[in-house]
Design a protein around this motif. Sequence first.
Motif, PDB file in Angstrom:
ATOM      1  N   GLN B  34     -13.732  35.986  -6.116  1.00 41.28           N
ATOM      2  CA  GLN B  34     -13.500  36.748  -7.335  1.00 41.28           C
ATOM      3  C   GLN B  34     -14.683  36.545  -8.273  1.00 41.28           C
ATOM      4  OE1 GLN B  34      -9.874  35.251  -9.084  1.00 41.28           O
ATOM      5  NE2 GLN B  34      -9.324  37.204 -10.003  1.00 41.28           N
ATOM      6  N   GLU B  40     -12.824  40.601 -11.066  1.00 33.81           N
ATOM      7  CA  GLU B  40     -12.879  41.567  -9.956  1.00 33.81           C
ATOM      8  C   GLU B  40     -12.919  40.824  -8.618  1.00 33.81           C
ATOM      9  OE1 GLU B  40     -16.315  44.097 -10.186  1.00 33.81           O
ATOM     10  OE2 GLU B  40     -15.587  45.454  -8.610  1.00 33.81           O
ATOM     11  N   VAL B  41     -12.101  41.279  -7.669  1.00 35.10           N
ATOM     12  CA  VAL B  41     -12.163  40.694  -6.338  1.00 35.10           C
ATOM     13  C   VAL B  41     -13.393  41.267  -5.640  1.00 35.10           C
ATOM     14  CG1 VAL B  41     -11.052  40.467  -4.092  1.00 35.10           C
ATOM     15  CG2 VAL B  41      -9.681  40.306  -6.172  1.00 35.10           C
ATOM     16  N   PHE B  44     -13.489  39.275   0.771  1.00 36.18           N
ATOM     17  CA  PHE B  44     -12.534  38.431   1.473  1.00 36.18           C
ATOM     18  C   PHE B  44     -13.204  38.018   2.778  1.00 36.18           C
ATOM     19  CE2 PHE B  44      -9.435  38.018   4.870  1.00 36.18           C
ATOM     20  CZ  PHE B  44      -8.497  37.173   4.316  1.00 36.18           C
ATOM     21  N   CYS B 110     -21.249  43.240  -1.304  1.00 37.08           N
ATOM     22  CA  CYS B 110     -20.926  43.989  -0.082  1.00 37.08           C
ATOM     23  C   CYS B 110     -22.188  44.403   0.664  1.00 37.08           C
ATOM     24  CB  CYS B 110     -20.095  45.218  -0.429  1.00 37.08           C
ATOM     25  SG  CYS B 110     -19.626  46.154   1.033  1.00 37.08           S
ATOM     26  N   ASN B 112     -22.643  46.958   2.150  1.00 40.77           N
ATOM     27  CA  ASN B 112     -22.928  48.382   1.928  1.00 40.77           C
ATOM     28  C   ASN B 112     -23.567  48.645   0.561  1.00 40.77           C
ATOM     29  OD1 ASN B 112     -22.100  49.419   4.435  1.00 40.77           O
ATOM     30  ND2 ASN B 112     -19.953  49.371   3.816  1.00 40.77           N
ATOM     31  N   TYR B 114     -22.452  47.652  -2.500  1.00 38.92           N
ATOM     32  CA  TYR B 114     -21.568  47.677  -3.661  1.00 38.92           C
ATOM     33  C   TYR B 114     -21.359  46.270  -4.221  1.00 38.92           C
ATOM     34  CZ  TYR B 114     -20.497  52.413  -2.143  1.00 38.92           C
ATOM     35  OH  TYR B 114     -20.593  53.730  -1.778  1.00 38.92           O
ATOM     36  N   CYS B 117     -16.578  44.576  -2.172  1.00 40.10           N
ATOM     37  CA  CYS B 117     -16.229  45.269  -0.924  1.00 40.10           C
ATOM     38  C   CYS B 117     -15.081  46.259  -1.134  1.00 40.10           C
ATOM     39  CB  CYS B 117     -15.818  44.260   0.139  1.00 40.10           C
ATOM     40  SG  CYS B 117     -17.162  43.181   0.664  1.00 40.10           S
ATOM     41  N   PHE B 118     -14.353  46.091  -2.221  1.00 37.66           N
ATOM     42  CA  PHE B 118     -13.169  46.940  -2.455  1.00 37.66           C
ATOM     43  C   PHE B 118     -13.541  48.123  -3.337  1.00 37.66           C
ATOM     44  CE2 PHE B 118     -11.752  42.763  -1.288  1.00 37.66           C
ATOM     45  CZ  PHE B 118     -10.733  43.004  -0.380  1.00 37.66           C
ATOM     46  N   TYR B 119     -14.486  48.926  -2.867  1.00 36.36           N
ATOM     47  CA  TYR B 119     -15.044  50.019  -3.685  1.00 36.36           C
ATOM     48  C   TYR B 119     -14.279  51.326  -3.533  1.00 36.36           C
ATOM     49  CZ  TYR B 119     -17.492  50.369   0.835  1.00 36.36           C
ATOM     50  OH  TYR B 119     -17.779  50.402   2.176  1.00 36.36           O
ATOM     51  N   ARG B 120     -13.226  51.318  -2.733  1.00 31.95           N
ATOM     52  CA  ARG B 120     -12.430  52.543  -2.548  1.00 31.95           C
ATOM     53  C   ARG B 120     -10.958  52.289  -2.847  1.00 31.95           C
ATOM     54  NH1 ARG B 120     -14.211  53.784   3.488  1.00 31.95           N
ATOM     55  NH2 ARG B 120     -13.927  51.518   3.437  1.00 31.95           N
ATOM     56  N   LYS B 121     -10.322  53.269  -3.457  1.00 32.02           N
ATOM     57  CA  LYS B 121      -8.880  53.172  -3.685  1.00 32.02           C
ATOM     58  C   LYS B 121      -8.194  54.445  -3.213  1.00 32.02           C
ATOM     59  CE  LYS B 121      -8.567  54.966  -8.405  1.00 32.02           C
ATOM     60  NZ  LYS B 121      -8.080  54.734  -9.765  1.00 32.02           N
ATOM     61  N   LEU B 122      -6.916  54.307  -2.918  1.00 31.09           N
ATOM     62  CA  LEU B 122      -6.119  55.485  -2.566  1.00 31.09           C
ATOM     63  C   LEU B 122      -5.994  56.359  -3.815  1.00 31.09           C
ATOM     64  CD1 LEU B 122      -3.187  54.165  -0.332  1.00 31.09           C
ATOM     65  CD2 LEU B 122      -5.017  55.732   0.351  1.00 31.09           C
ATOM     66  N   LEU B 132      -8.868  58.293   0.332  1.00 30.38           N
ATOM     67  CA  LEU B 132      -9.559  57.277  -0.460  1.00 30.38           C
ATOM     68  C   LEU B 132     -10.626  57.923  -1.329  1.00 30.38           C
ATOM     69  CD1 LEU B 132     -10.298  54.666   2.370  1.00 30.38           C
ATOM     70  CD2 LEU B 132      -8.581  54.415   0.557  1.00 30.38           C
ATOM     71  N   THR B 135     -14.959  54.390  -6.087  1.00 29.98           N
ATOM     72  CA  THR B 135     -14.821  54.326  -7.537  1.00 29.98           C
ATOM     73  C   THR B 135     -16.047  53.735  -8.232  1.00 29.98           C
ATOM     74  OG1 THR B 135     -13.707  52.192  -7.308  1.00 29.98           O
ATOM     75  CG2 THR B 135     -12.308  54.154  -7.409  1.00 29.98           C
TER      76      THR B 135
END
Lengths: 148, 148
Positions: B34, B40-41, B44, B110, B112, B114, B117-122, B132, B135
């Motif tokens: 985090q 922000e996470v 993982f 990330c 990629n 970013y 790593c959690f750069y996309r959300k539903l 997705l 964001t």
Amino acid sequence: MSAFPERTTREEVELGSTLQPKFGPDGLIPCITQDHATGEVLMFAFMNAESLQLTLDSGKATYWSRSRSKLWMKGEESGNVQLVREVRTDCDQDVILIKVEQSGPANASCHNGYKSCFYRKLVDPKANDYVLETTTEPLFDPKQVYKK
Amino acid sequence: MSAFPERTTREEVELGSTLQPKFGPDGLIPCITQDHATGEVLMFAFMNAESLQLTLDSGKATYWSRSRSKLWMKGEESGNVQLVREVRTDCDQDVILIKVEQSGPANASCHNGYKSCFYRKLVDPKANDYVLETTTEPLFDPKQVYKK
């Protein structure tokens, strides 16, 4: 049996716009649960395809309990339900991150009564003495809430 | 071979003040990383005992790469090192949570490019369409940073 889209190419998994979650050989995907308002990490658990689908459909966080081998809607016993505000996945889509609003009597995620399961930190990570301190107070008494 | 304290009783593991991490049958423990400042996470990953000990000793996040079967000091290739500011564990001590300060040229976790790593959300978790959206913007071009 999962209704989730099949995994396609690495490009599509990592940079595409379709959820293609990777469930492990045991059928499970790790899930990080974060407080929607504060960003605090509340807990870490696993989901199978059914529990992820139920989480999406119901808007209430539902996990797979490995110890009890059953679906586990968070709060079904304690009343401390987690209302899902956001669902994310990581680059290779083998982890789920949900942001939730804790609901219910105690606003607590942990079975030990704490808001977050991560209620202890190392006092001094470099000290090599592995001493943890608890940084918060419990919000409920587990003995009162869980009658087993 | 781990220098970490042995796991003792459930009471001591869950409510005590000694780090007694549980490494799985594969020798690994999941680690959530985090951002220390924002919560922000970022990512993982997994640690084995050696990488957790190195993380504590060096103050730089060091993981175990399952795909490459080797220790992996975050940033060893990209320069985007993670300086460890806090180390937590969860109630049953089978997960590690570290809070880090991203250091290095791009402040990105990330591969990629970013920050997280959690750069996309539903877009709409209840829509049942699994769409997705990304964001955030990448902070570096992976092709420039990783020469493989």
